[in-house]
Design an enzyme around this catalytic site. Structure first.
Site, PDB file in Angstrom:
ATOM      1  CD  GLU A  21     -10.011  32.691 -15.546  1.00 48.06           C
ATOM      2  OE1 GLU A  21      -8.812  32.383 -15.677  1.00 48.06           O
ATOM      3  OE2 GLU A  21     -10.398  33.860 -15.386  1.00 48.06           O
ATOM      4  CB  THR A  63       0.947  33.655 -16.595  1.00 50.77           C
ATOM      5  OG1 THR A  63       0.252  32.789 -17.480  1.00 50.77           O
ATOM      6  CG2 THR A  63       2.081  34.313 -17.327  1.00 50.77           C
ATOM      7  CE  LYS A  90       4.117  39.353 -23.771  1.00 47.38           C
ATOM      8  NZ  LYS A  90       3.254  39.026 -24.908  1.00 47.38           N
ATOM      9  N   GLY A 133      -3.252  38.665 -16.253  1.00 47.58           N
ATOM     10  CA  GLY A 133      -3.299  37.439 -17.039  1.00 47.58           C
ATOM     11  C   GLY A 133      -3.722  36.275 -16.168  1.00 47.58           C
TER      12      GLY A 133
HETATM   13  P1  NDP Z   1      -1.752  34.689 -19.886  1.00 49.00           P
HETATM   14  O1  NDP Z   1      -1.365  34.599 -18.469  1.00 49.00           O
HETATM   15  O2  NDP Z   1      -1.494  33.540 -20.777  1.00 49.00           O
HETATM   16  O3  NDP Z   1      -1.029  35.922 -20.596  1.00 49.00           O
HETATM   17  C1  NDP Z   1      -1.095  37.245 -20.106  1.00 49.00           C
HETATM   18  C2  NDP Z   1       0.091  38.014 -20.632  1.00 49.00           C
HETATM   19  O4  NDP Z   1       1.278  37.452 -20.079  1.00 49.00           O
HETATM   20  C3  NDP Z   1       0.259  37.928 -22.150  1.00 49.00           C
HETATM   21  O5  NDP Z   1       0.820  39.127 -22.628  1.00 49.00           O
HETATM   22  C4  NDP Z   1       1.239  36.783 -22.292  1.00 49.00           C
HETATM   23  O6  NDP Z   1       1.931  36.824 -23.499  1.00 49.00           O
HETATM   24  C5  NDP Z   1       2.161  37.063 -21.107  1.00 49.00           C
HETATM   25  N1  NDP Z   1       2.929  35.916 -20.664  1.00 49.00           N
HETATM   26  C6  NDP Z   1       2.686  34.600 -20.852  1.00 49.00           C
HETATM   27  N2  NDP Z   1       3.674  33.850 -20.286  1.00 49.00           N
HETATM   28  C7  NDP Z   1       4.543  34.725 -19.722  1.00 49.00           C
HETATM   29  C8  NDP Z   1       5.755  34.582 -18.986  1.00 49.00           C
HETATM   30  N3  NDP Z   1       6.286  33.388 -18.727  1.00 49.00           N
HETATM   31  N4  NDP Z   1       6.372  35.688 -18.553  1.00 49.00           N
HETATM   32  C9  NDP Z   1       5.859  36.907 -18.792  1.00 49.00           C
HETATM   33  N5  NDP Z   1       4.729  37.117 -19.495  1.00 49.00           N
HETATM   34  C10 NDP Z   1       4.067  36.040 -19.947  1.00 49.00           C
HETATM   35  O7  NDP Z   1      -3.262  35.113 -19.885  1.00 49.00           O
HETATM   36  P2  NDP Z   1      -4.205  35.293 -21.121  1.00 49.00           P
HETATM   37  O8  NDP Z   1      -3.597  36.256 -22.092  1.00 49.00           O
HETATM   38  O9  NDP Z   1      -4.609  33.940 -21.590  1.00 49.00           O
HETATM   39  O10 NDP Z   1      -5.431  36.060 -20.457  1.00 49.00           O
HETATM   40  C11 NDP Z   1      -6.472  35.411 -19.827  1.00 49.00           C
HETATM   41  C12 NDP Z   1      -6.290  35.440 -18.326  1.00 49.00           C
HETATM   42  O11 NDP Z   1      -6.185  36.772 -17.869  1.00 49.00           O
HETATM   43  C13 NDP Z   1      -7.473  34.852 -17.610  1.00 49.00           C
HETATM   44  O12 NDP Z   1      -7.041  34.006 -16.577  1.00 49.00           O
HETATM   45  C14 NDP Z   1      -8.159  36.066 -17.017  1.00 49.00           C
HETATM   46  O13 NDP Z   1      -8.923  35.811 -15.885  1.00 49.00           O
HETATM   47  C15 NDP Z   1      -7.010  36.944 -16.725  1.00 49.00           C
HETATM   48  N6  NDP Z   1      -7.440  38.315 -16.608  1.00 49.00           N
HETATM   49  C16 NDP Z   1      -7.440  38.908 -15.376  1.00 49.00           C
HETATM   50  C17 NDP Z   1      -7.908  40.192 -15.205  1.00 49.00           C
HETATM   51  C18 NDP Z   1      -7.877  40.854 -13.861  1.00 49.00           C
HETATM   52  O14 NDP Z   1      -7.932  42.078 -13.837  1.00 49.00           O
HETATM   53  N7  NDP Z   1      -7.812  40.142 -12.760  1.00 49.00           N
HETATM   54  C19 NDP Z   1      -8.433  40.956 -16.349  1.00 49.00           C
HETATM   55  C20 NDP Z   1      -8.369  40.244 -17.587  1.00 49.00           C
HETATM   56  C21 NDP Z   1      -7.885  38.968 -17.705  1.00 49.00           C
HETATM   57  P3  NDP Z   1       1.400  35.968 -24.745  1.00 49.00           P
HETATM   58  O15 NDP Z   1      -0.056  36.203 -24.873  1.00 49.00           O
HETATM   59  O16 NDP Z   1       2.164  36.564 -25.842  1.00 49.00           O
HETATM   60  O17 NDP Z   1       1.724  34.553 -24.434  1.00 49.00           O
END
Ligand code: NDP
Length: 481
Positions: A384, A230, A173, A226
């Site tokens: 962050e 989350t 996803k 993410g």
């Molecule tokens: P989120 O945690 O909001 O979302 C990440 C993914 O998880 C998206 O596909 C999102 O879907 C999905 N998601 C959200 N809620 C749920 C749930 N309850 N169950 C399962 N999946 C879920 O992060 P962001 O997309 O806002 O990304 C930014 C974050 O990612 C920042 O904190 C950043 O630091 C981190 N990040 C970390 C990296 C690493 O390698 N350590 C690299 C890049 C980013 P949807 O968007 O459709 O809500």
């Protein structure tokens, strides 16, 4: 208006419910496509397809799997321009960045794991006069890959490629904010001859279809990138089900500048580590610690350089920063800039939204912003922001800067800038981060372990780490007669 589709069992299909979500172009604020709002019924189709595909895919030779993944790499490369435009349209990033970083890296991810799997070997342990142990590493089964919006195809493929290479079937996803290149990937998979059901891509909301993937009993491992909150939520669901988990989460990364650097050259590099992709890279340095001896000189040069940066629409070849990903994210970033001022911070440059000329006047553009005068403990320096906002903090000695750099709940990455190798070694050793760059930033060798400590995650991606994560080891002991 284009309607994106799920990719299930080798076909691009509409969501069963017929429900869609708006997909917004962050450079204009306009809706430009519709995304499936998938639910449990779509997931069930995907899981059944993956179950049917698993025996074939997991038993097909490594050479055959590798050949298909190489074709996927070539397929993306052949449609480079289309992928670049799609990524920028969806995410707001400069096309130049998508063309140099995002899409080439997605190609490399498939290429790297297609070839890595041919060299992946398991171990044997000989016991004198007793027997021999050998360890097999077999694919896990169906695995879930969930990725964020900041580097959409780059991070999506970083999970999918090793999972497929290792012989798993995948339910993936992308973020619902940036689904476009994931949609195109389904076409690439079919063109490359990936057997149907091996890769399934379902679109929709995190708390709906994302949550359903995490909770599905047939999905045996979750690879997630993410936010930390989350990640915690996912762990609460997946841990009692004893699923394997790889969680790559947030960061609040330090950039540490010692007084022996060439200021002019270093400023240019730290501009990139601060503001690439509008500061929306988990590895961006957002707290810049500068030694007192050069603080004023560095500040002046850095602020001048940042103030001259061009923020523009993605297809502008001169754009150094594009739009941030969404209206709500822009508001979050601007909220943190307000908070920084309430906490006593002084804005040295930036600090506001930028309104470009039509048709980009409704786009989500934020000035690159530099703030000073804050303590390391305040919320601006602990939470962050994930946008084009950095703070400058002076330091006097190594032990003080190590304490401040380590003084957040995160532990993802750091960069250290010095000509003194002894300082570099001491700093690298003491920083509680999964990744430390010295005199560089974001130079990536895909063989290296990638991930963070503390609240920045659990597990490592990359190289053998990823292939180990996506396989189940079994030790077999044979006693000598
Ligand atoms: P989120 O945690 O909001 O979302 C990440 C993914 O998880 C998206 O596909 C999102 O879907 C999905 N998601 C959200 N809620 C749920 C749930 N309850 N169950 C399962 N999946 C879920 O992060 P962001 O997309 O806002 O990304 C930014 C974050 O990612 C920042 O904190 C950043 O630091 C981190 N990040 C970390 C990296 C690493 O390698 N350590 C690299 C890049 C980013 P949807 O968007 O459709 O809500």
């Amino acid at each position: 208006m284009e309607f994106l589709k799920n990719y299930i069992d080798g076909s691009l299909i509409a969501p069963i419910s017929g429900q869609y979500l708006d997909n917004i172009n962050p450079s204009t604020g306009n809706i430009y496509s519709q995304i499936p709002r998938s639910d449990d019924a779509d997931l069930q189709l995907a899981v059944e397809a993956a179950e049917r595909a698993f025996p074939l895919w997991s038993n097909c030779s490594v050479t055959d799997r590798s050949a298909i993944l190489l074709k996927m790499a070539a397929g993306i490369e052949a449609r480079m321009d289309e992928f670049v435009k799609a990524e920028s349209l969806d995410n707001g990033k400069p096309e130049k960045l998508a063309a140099h970083v995002d899409i080439p890296r997605a190609v490399s991810n498939f290429h790297f794991f297609a070839t890595a799997i041919e060299h992946f070997a398991s171990e044997s342990h000989y016991m004198e006069q007793v027997g021999i142990n050998f360890t097999t590493r077999r694919p896990i089964g169906i695995v879930g890959c969930i990725s964020p919006w900041n580097l959409p195809l780059y991070l999506f493929s970083w999970k999918i490629a090793p999972a497929l290479a290792a012989g798993n079937c995948v339910i993936a996803k992308p973020s619902e904010i940036t689904p476009y290149t994931a949609y195109l990937l389904g076409q690439i998979a079919n063109d490359a001859g990936l057997p149907k059901g091996v890769l399934n891509i379902v679109h929709g909301l995190g708390p709906e279809i994302g949550n359903a993937i995490v909770a599905h009993p047939q999905i045996k491992a979750i690879s997630f990138t993410g936010g930390t909150a989350t990640g915690q939520h996912i762990a609460r669901i997946a841990a009692p089900m004893f699923k394997k988990m790889s969680l790559e989460l947030g960061g609040k990364n330090p950039t540490i500048v010692f007084p022996d650097v060439d200021i002019e050259a270093t400023v240019k590099e730290i501009f990139k580590s601060s503001f690439s992709n509008q500061g929306q890279i988990c590895l961006c340095g957002s707290r810049i610690f500068v030694h007192q001896k050069i603080y004023d000189a560095f500040k002046q040069a850095f602020v001048d350089w940042v103030a001259s940066a061009k923020v523009s629409y993605p297809s502008d070849p001169k754009a150094q920063l594009g739009a941030v990903v969404s209206k709500s994210h822009m508001e979050k970033i601007l909220g943190y800039i307000d908070l920084a001022q309430e906490e006593g911070g002084r804005i040295l440059t930036g600090g506001s939204r930028i309104i470009l000329e039509a048709p980009y006047h409704e786009g989500y553009f934020v000035q690159p912003t530099v703030i000073e005068g804050l303590s390391n403990e305040c919320r601006t320096n602990q939470e962050e922001i994930f946008g084009p906002v950095v703070t400058l903090l002076p330091f006097d000695d190594e032990s003080e800067v190590v304490k401040m750099a380590n003084g957040t709940k995160y532990g993802l990455a750091a960069s250290v800038w010095t000509k003194d190798l002894n300082v570099a070694h001491r700093m690298a050793d003491q920083l509680d981060m999964g990744i430390v760059w010295v005199n560089s930033w974001l130079i990536r060798d895909l063989r290296t372990p990638f991930g963070g400590m503390k609240d920045s995650g659990v597990g490592r991606e990359g190289g053998w780490e990823a292939l180990r994560f996506f396989t189940e080891p079994k030790n077999i002991f044979i006693k000598y007669a």
